[in-house]
Design a protein around this motif. Structure first.
Motif, mmCIF file in Angstrom:
data_model
loop_
_atom_site.group_PDB
_atom_site.id
_atom_site.type_symbol
_atom_site.label_atom_id
_atom_site.label_comp_id
_atom_site.label_asym_id
_atom_site.label_seq_id
_atom_site.Cartn_x
_atom_site.Cartn_y
_atom_site.Cartn_z
ATOM 1 N N GLY A 150 -5.669 -28.297 35.793
ATOM 2 C CA GLY A 150 -6.764 -27.340 35.666
ATOM 3 C C GLY A 150 -6.452 -26.011 36.317
ATOM 4 N N LEU A 151 -5.196 -25.555 36.203
ATOM 5 C CA LEU A 151 -4.778 -24.316 36.857
ATOM 6 C C LEU A 151 -4.755 -23.171 35.858
ATOM 7 N N GLU A 152 -4.970 -21.974 36.362
ATOM 8 C CA GLU A 152 -4.919 -20.791 35.508
ATOM 9 C C GLU A 152 -3.480 -20.425 35.207
ATOM 10 N N THR A 153 -3.270 -19.790 34.081
ATOM 11 C CA THR A 153 -1.929 -19.378 33.682
ATOM 12 C C THR A 153 -1.542 -18.096 34.393
ATOM 13 N N ALA A 354 12.990 -23.319 38.534
ATOM 14 C CA ALA A 354 13.464 -22.940 37.198
ATOM 15 C C ALA A 354 13.921 -24.167 36.411
ATOM 16 N N VAL A 355 14.707 -25.037 37.054
ATOM 17 C CA VAL A 355 15.170 -26.250 36.375
ATOM 18 C C VAL A 355 13.992 -27.192 36.108
ATOM 19 N N PHE A 356 13.047 -27.260 37.038
ATOM 20 C CA PHE A 356 11.855 -28.092 36.881
ATOM 21 C C PHE A 356 11.058 -27.674 35.646
ATOM 22 N N ILE A 357 10.854 -26.364 35.492
ATOM 23 C CA ILE A 357 10.091 -25.874 34.336
ATOM 24 C C ILE A 357 10.872 -26.113 33.044
ATOM 25 N N ALA A 358 12.197 -25.994 33.103
ATOM 26 C CA ALA A 358 13.014 -26.299 31.923
ATOM 27 C C ALA A 358 12.863 -27.765 31.531
ATOM 28 N N GLN A 359 12.921 -28.668 32.514
ATOM 29 C CA GLN A 359 12.761 -30.099 32.229
ATOM 30 C C GLN A 359 11.343 -30.397 31.756
ATOM 31 N N LEU A 360 10.378 -29.682 32.290
ATOM 32 C CA LEU A 360 8.979 -29.875 31.900
ATOM 33 C C LEU A 360 8.779 -29.550 30.422
ATOM 34 N N ASP A 408 3.992 -21.837 33.126
ATOM 35 C CA ASP A 408 3.949 -22.954 34.070
ATOM 36 C C ASP A 408 4.112 -22.520 35.527
ATOM 37 N N LEU A 409 4.151 -21.209 35.774
ATOM 38 C CA LEU A 409 4.260 -20.736 37.151
ATOM 39 C C LEU A 409 3.049 -21.125 37.988
ATOM 40 N N SER A 410 1.917 -21.395 37.337
ATOM 41 C CA SER A 410 0.726 -21.797 38.073
ATOM 42 C C SER A 410 0.952 -23.095 38.835
ATOM 43 N N LEU A 411 1.844 -23.953 38.309
ATOM 44 C CA LEU A 411 2.175 -25.192 39.020
ATOM 45 C C LEU A 411 2.859 -24.889 40.346
ATOM 46 N N MET A 412 3.713 -23.843 40.353
ATOM 47 C CA MET A 412 4.394 -23.456 41.585
ATOM 48 C C MET A 412 3.390 -22.935 42.612
ATOM 49 N N LEU A 413 2.423 -22.167 42.123
ATOM 50 C CA LEU A 413 1.398 -21.634 43.032
ATOM 51 C C LEU A 413 0.561 -22.751 43.646
ATOM 52 N N ALA A 414 0.370 -23.837 42.878
ATOM 53 C CA ALA A 414 -0.461 -24.925 43.368
ATOM 54 C C ALA A 414 0.127 -25.600 44.596
ATOM 55 N N VAL A 415 1.449 -25.669 44.670
ATOM 56 C CA VAL A 415 2.089 -26.360 45.803
ATOM 57 C C VAL A 415 2.892 -25.389 46.664
#
Length: 497
Positions: A150-153, A354-360, A408-415
């Motif tokens: 439920g994160l913003e883009t 960067a690799v995490f978002i690529a795998q995602l 998917d940068l919002s995932l990085m902001l979350a943690v």
């Protein structure tokens, strides 16, 4: 009757009979040692205690369901600490770099600067390599394609080339537009200006001496202010950590969803900060790196609590000089630069992200793209702001360089509030060890110069001694007379015989 024994013919009371009187003295000795230990390490103990108390206080207040206004009031002492540290950054960076650059001659300045740049680039490249390797080993993004938090883009409209051009622009300006990641103050431009200005003052000679003395005095006065602020750090950190815990969202959901990413990032920081950097320091100095790092617990705790390399700079300079004996000219020249351009911890989590978002996104990275991640992370970390979440924007540069979406940068902001703490600790550790290495190299160079000077003086003394002997042979009447007499001696002997 008191028992006595003899030592070298003298009567000495028996130790058993004097044990009762020696025990109070031993107790006093232990008490004095404890008092001395507490006196030397009081600030460290208070700072670490502030973090622990802050965690407990945050967990206690978390269950009270505070309103936003109440949370802001609770966080106010911590906010004041951050503002104090940010207030002191500008005069500290400018004055320390001006006085440091002016105190070093141009040749040594260039040599130390070259070593520092090489150290920063090599360690950051190693950190990027560790991040990429761990991301491919742990695979944090594999099987996590259905993340829904439920994160913003987070969007970024910048092109990769524009981001690097902005980095070049920031070198030659004192401020950036308010609202960007640097909050209106461009530390990178200030660093370059202060260094060049210090060199220019030295070139002026006697005309620049008065201004150099002014900056030296300004610098010392700033360090006095830093020493006052450091005693507020334990209290401010307590509320800073507590407020972060109160503001936390659903931690269980984040950890279960992004646990592998968090683990990979923190593991990379542990490997780089606990193994790689100490080995590099030991390789240069042949000294125990953990003895050096033990004197920097207060700045490390500050880095962990504030998530800001720039905010940690005042306490880092003070502790490096007072606890580890680093030359002021070295520490006040290198540490401000390192706090701006040396971001080993940021490079690790940026590469993993960067690799995490690529795998995602089920995106297969080829060798060229992996190399692009390494180079871009190393280069872009130089321009990352030394403030909380300053490295998130640079991840967008890496993603754009390899053609990945930034949604998917919002995932990085979350943690980021979790990972950014160990990131900042590794960043400032790299700066401190770099200052220690440069101090050691500078000392070795000074020893060589002293030995060469001594050899030169000895050789000059020998030359003068030989010249004096020759002069006496030419001018002394006594030596001339003796020489003539010895020359005439064979004829006299022959005539006698």
């Amino acid at each position: 009757m008191e028992k006595k024994s003899e030592i070298n013919g003298h009567a000495v009371p028996d130790p058993a009979s004097t044990g009762r009187t020696a025990e109070p003295g031993a107790r006093r000795g232990c008490a004095e040692k404890l008092k001395e230990f507490l006196r030397k390490n009081l600030l460290v103990i208070m700072t670490v205690s502030g973090v622990l108390v802050g965690v407990g206080l945050g967990m206690l207040v978390r269950g009270m369901d505070l309103t936003k206004a109440q949370m802001a009031h609770f966080a106010f002492p911590g906010e004041m600490l951050l503002r104090m540290l940010k207030m002191i950054i500008l005069p500290l960076v400018v004055c320390s770099l001006v006085s440091g650059a002016a105190s070093l001659d141009t040749r040594s300045l260039g040599k130390l600067g070259g070593i520092a740049v090489a150290y920063f680039l090599v360690t950051t490249l190693i950190a990027s390599s560790i991040g990429v390797a761990l991301a491919f080993i742990i695979k944090p993004g594999v099987g996590a394609g259905s993340l829904s938090l439920g994160l913003e883009t987070v969007s970024s409209n910048k092109e990769t080339a524009d981001s690097f051009l902005d980095l070049a622009r920031y070198l030659y300006t004192m401020s950036v537009p308010v609202g960007t990641e640097t909050d209106g103050m461009n530390i990178l431009g200030l660093v370059l200006f202060a260094m060049v200005f210090g060199v220019a003052l030295r070139k002026l000679g006697e005309e620049g001496e008065e201004l150099i003395r002014f900056f030296n005095a300004f610098n010392e006065a700033t360090m006095v202010l830093v020493s006052w602020i450091m005693w507020y750090i334990p209290f401010g950190i307590m509320f800073l950590v507590g407020s972060k815990i109160v503001e936390m969202e659903d931690v269980v959901l984040l950890v279960t969803s992004l646990g592998k990413y968090i683990f990979a990032s923190i593991l990379g920081h542990v490997i780089h900060g606990g193994v790689v950097l100490p080995l590099i320091y030991f390789g240069f100095t042949r000294k125990n790196p953990f003895t050096f790092l033990s004197g920097l617990i207060t700045p490390f705790t500050t880095a962990f609590a504030t998530c800001s390399s720039s905010a940690t700079l005042p306490s880092m300079i003070k502790c490096v000089e007072e606890n580890n004996g680093v030359d002021k000219r070295i520490s006040r020249f290198i540490l401000p630069i390192g706090a701006t351009v040396n971001m080993d911890g940021a490079a690790i989590f940026q590469c993993i992200a960067a690799v995490f978002i690529a795998q995602l996104n089920n995106f297969e990275l080829n060798a060229g793209q992996i190399f692009t991640i390494l180079v871009t992370a190393t280069a872009s970390s130089v321009g990352a702001a030394g403030i909380p979440a300053g490295g998130i924007i640079t991840i967008a540069i890496i993603l754009e360089a390899i053609g990945l979406p930034t949604k998917d940068l919002s995932l990085m902001l979350a943690v980021d509030w979790i990972v950014d703490r160990t990131t900042t600790v590794v960043n400032v550790e790299g700066d401190a060890l770099g200052a220690g290495i440069l101090h050691h190299i500078n000392q070795q160079e000074m020893k060589k110069q002293q030995e060469q000077q001594q050899d030169k003086e000895l050789s000059e003394v020998r030359v003068e001694a030989v010249a004096n002997v020759q002069a006496e042979e030419e001018t002394s009447p006594l030596v001339t007379h003796q020489t003539k007499a010895s020359a005439a001696m064979p004829e006299a002997i022959e005539s006698v015989l």
